[in-house]
Design a protein around this motif. Structure first.
Motif, short mmCIF file in Angstrom:
data_model
loop_
_atom_site.label_atom_id
_atom_site.label_comp_id
_atom_site.label_asym_id
_atom_site.label_seq_id
_atom_site.Cartn_x
_atom_site.Cartn_y
_atom_site.Cartn_z
N PHE A 1 -3.06 2.93 -4.38
CA PHE A 1 -3.03 1.47 -4.48
C PHE A 1 -3.19 0.79 -3.12
O PHE A 1 -4.00 -0.13 -2.97
CB PHE A 1 -1.72 1.01 -5.13
N SER A 2 -2.42 1.22 -2.12
CA SER A 2 -2.47 0.57 -0.81
C SER A 2 -3.83 0.73 -0.16
O SER A 2 -4.38 -0.21 0.42
CB SER A 2 -1.39 1.13 0.11
N ASN B 1 -10.22 14.37 -5.39
CA ASN B 1 -11.57 14.21 -5.89
C ASN B 1 -11.72 12.95 -6.75
O ASN B 1 -12.66 12.82 -7.52
CB ASN B 1 -11.99 15.44 -6.71
N GLY B 2 -10.74 12.04 -6.64
CA GLY B 2 -10.79 10.82 -7.43
C GLY B 2 -9.86 9.77 -6.87
O GLY B 2 -9.07 10.03 -5.96
N LEU B 3 -9.92 8.59 -7.42
CA LEU B 3 -9.08 7.48 -7.00
C LEU B 3 -7.69 7.59 -7.60
O LEU B 3 -7.49 8.22 -8.64
CB LEU B 3 -9.71 6.15 -7.43
N GLY B 4 -6.72 6.94 -6.95
CA GLY B 4 -5.39 6.89 -7.52
C GLY B 4 -4.29 7.45 -6.65
O GLY B 4 -3.12 7.29 -6.97
N GLY B 5 -4.65 8.13 -5.57
CA GLY B 5 -3.59 8.67 -4.70
C GLY B 5 -2.71 9.63 -5.46
O GLY B 5 -3.17 10.62 -6.02
N LEU C 1 -2.85 -3.77 -8.94
CA LEU C 1 -3.35 -4.63 -7.87
C LEU C 1 -3.22 -6.08 -8.34
O LEU C 1 -3.79 -6.46 -9.36
CB LEU C 1 -4.82 -4.30 -7.58
N SER C 2 -2.46 -6.87 -7.60
CA SER C 2 -2.15 -8.22 -8.08
C SER C 2 -3.14 -9.29 -7.60
O SER C 2 -3.36 -10.29 -8.28
CB SER C 2 -0.74 -8.62 -7.66
N GLU C 3 -3.76 -9.10 -6.44
CA GLU C 3 -4.70 -10.10 -5.92
C GLU C 3 -6.09 -9.97 -6.52
O GLU C 3 -6.85 -10.93 -6.56
CB GLU C 3 -4.79 -10.00 -4.39
N GLY D 1 3.32 -2.11 -0.68
CA GLY D 1 2.18 -1.75 0.14
C GLY D 1 1.21 -2.90 0.32
O GLY D 1 0.61 -3.07 1.38
N GLY D 2 1.06 -3.71 -0.73
CA GLY D 2 0.17 -4.86 -0.64
C GLY D 2 0.63 -5.89 0.37
O GLY D 2 -0.17 -6.46 1.12
#
Length: 545
Positions: A16-17, A39-43, A64-66, A453-454
């Protein structure tokens, strides 16, 4: 392979961050890349694929809020999303934001060295890639480095063995199998309640009981609303995102610690509040009652007694009852992050599930066929699961050899006599243009990851914009500010009930690791106030040149 182009920023980690940071910097015209080991997104949600893997922050706050274009047309299906649901979300975010074109997968950052003459970081990876970047942003998360105890004979085991942190993508077949699981932390609880009903036999090795609380999971397809919690309409999301920043941990929708003090409320009022929060589910029982539970033993004892009474009523066997929910608290309640469970305690009522207390009967060795303990001898199993946790908070950062312009590594600094020192839980003196999000000395352990983190990412992005506008190329946390922040953080910690508890909050789960507070205990609103105080005073506490 080498790339001599100087990036404005290199981000390590595509959770996310990392994704939020990439999106913001790219929109503002910065050149930025993410290097991601997976090998992918998401941490962590790329790696977390063990049975029952599920987040403990509820919908819709865990996103993700923004990035309006992402959340405005994504429909969550679960109150507490599982790994599959989260992967669906990250794939949706990728389609909306075009993330992958700036992410280099299967690439682990191993070293980073600061070049003082050029004010750049020279970053190396396991693939042989060398990258130059003006800013190094570590989005490695708090649980990036798995921990496996040094069990004698572990390498001899001839059955199937997996750590919960590196579960195979193809899964594991448990039907008809004898299984042992070592560890009852977050992943342990989720695995146990998931596989208990399908395995032939399950043996659980517990060191400390997990003081888990009801999740009260809910699905959109449910016809009957069995929970006080209801799925918020998407139209409410902006309001919810704003309100989250006013709550201690940004972990619960529309709830926060009561303003009342424990001793100013009657016993009847307190019990009514406990029951309401218990029924509401999620982290409300932990973070929406009396904040006194973190500081006043009498308040903590009462909450524990309520917890114990409710959990003991769900366990049939008197021996298991005392092991899983002892009448006397094993530690102050809530001083370890409670796990959220759905049917964890009912699993132990099954005849095919055994529980071994490794404090009384320690594990002596792992044999070719199973686990040998002091009192039970060898119990043969087909599958061995190590739910033994992580070198949390600092582990992911310290896994990278980061060397400053004077030849000092961050490992040498933080593992020295003074321990971990930071300013604002964002940066450390001696290591210019380096930041981390959702890591040491931030609200990490007590907050919702995307929100926490955001906030940190937004602050650093604003700093980078200021530096670009003013032609500045170097920023470093000042030593006096770092000392002051670290002291204040430690003073608050040692005034609470947290220090005696052996938890990853202070590195006590890793043999040989310095026992020290690693998390900011002041809550999200107070943390935002500290960030704004520095920013509004020309980034006080930092030297910018």
């Amino acid at each position: 392979m080498s790339d001599t182009t100087i990036l404005d920023a290199l981000v390590v980690g595509a959770g996310f961050s990392g994704i939020h940071t990439l999106w913001k910097l790219r929109k503002l015209g910065f050149s930025v890349k993410i290097y991601e080991t997976g090998n992918g997104l998401g941490g962590t949600w790329w790696w977390n694929r063990y049975p029952g893997a599920r987040v403990d922050s509820e919908t819709p706050i865990y996103q993700l809020s923004e990035e309006t274009e992402v959340w405005s047309d994504f429909e969550w299906r679960e109150r507490f999303p599982g790994r599959e649901e989260l992967q669906r979300y990250f794939n949706h975010a990728d389609k909306k934001l075009g993330l992958r074109k700036d992410v280099v997968f299967n690439t682990c950052v191993t070293e980073a060295a600061w070049d003082e003459s050029r004010h750049v970081w020279i970053v190396k990876t396991n693939t042989g890639l060398t990258t130059l970047a003006r800013h190094l942003i570590l989005c490695t998360g708090f649980a990036a480095k798995r921990f496996t105890p040094n069990f004698p004979g572990l390498e001899k085991f001839k059955g199937v063995i997996h750590h919960s942190g590196v579960w195979p993508e193809e899964g594991v077949n448990f039907e008809g199998k004898k299984v042992a699981i070592i560890g009852t932390g977050a992943s342990g609880v989720q695995i146990i309640q998931e596989i208990g009903p399908v395995v032939k036999h399950l043996t659980v090795y517990q060191r400390t009981p997990n003081l888990a609380i009801p999740m009260r999971q809910k699905y959109l397809k449910d016809d009957v609303n069995s929970s006080l919690w209801k799925f918020p309409e998407i139209s409410r999301y902006p309001e919810i995102f704003r309100k989250l920043k006013d709550t201690f941990g940004a972990l619960i929708i529309d709830l926060d610690f009561t303003e009342k003090k424990f001793d100013s409320s009657s016993k009847q009022e307190r019990l009514a509040l406990y029951q309401y929060l218990w029924d509401y589910g999620g982290f409300s029982f932990w973070l929406a009652g009396f904040k006194d539970i973190f500081y006043v033993q009498e308040a903590n004892d009462e909450v524990y007694d309520f917890w114990s009474e409710n959990i003991r009523a769900r366990i049939d066997d008197p021996v298991k009852k005392d092991l899983l929910a002892p009448k006397k608290a094993p530690h102050a309640w809530g001083t370890k992050r409670p796990c959220l469970e759905q049917a964890y305690y009912e699993v132990y009522n099954q005849p095919n599930v055994d529980l071994i207390n490794v404090k009384e009967s320690p594990i002596l060795e792992i044999t070719e066929t199973g686990v040998k303990t002091k009192n039970e001898g060898v119990i043969d199993v087909d599958v061995l699961i190590l739910a033994t946790g992580f070198d949390s908070v600092t582990g992911g950062i310290l896994d990278i050899k980061i060397t400053n312009g004077e030849g000092v590594t961050i490992q040498e600094k933080w593992r020295g006599e003074n321990g971990t020192e930071t300013y604002l839980g964002l940066s450390t003196n001696g290591f210019p243009n380096t930041y981390w999000f959702y890591g040491p000395h931030g609200p990490t352990a007590f907050s919702n990851g995307p929100t926490s983190g955001g906030l940190q990412a937004d602050w650093v992005v604003d700093l980078m914009v200021k530096m670009r506008e003013e032609g500045k190329t170097r920023v470093e946390a000042q030593k006096p500010s770092e000392k002051e922040w670290t002291k204040a953080l430690r003073d608050e910690w040692y005034s609470s009930l947290f220090p005696p508890t052996d938890s990853w909050y202070q590195g006590a789960n890793i043999p040989g690791k310095k026992r020290e507070p690693l998390n900011y205990l002041g809550g999200i609103p107070a943390y935002i106030e500290e960030l704004e105080k520095s920013k509004n005073n020309n980034y006080a506490g930092f030297t910018i040149v």
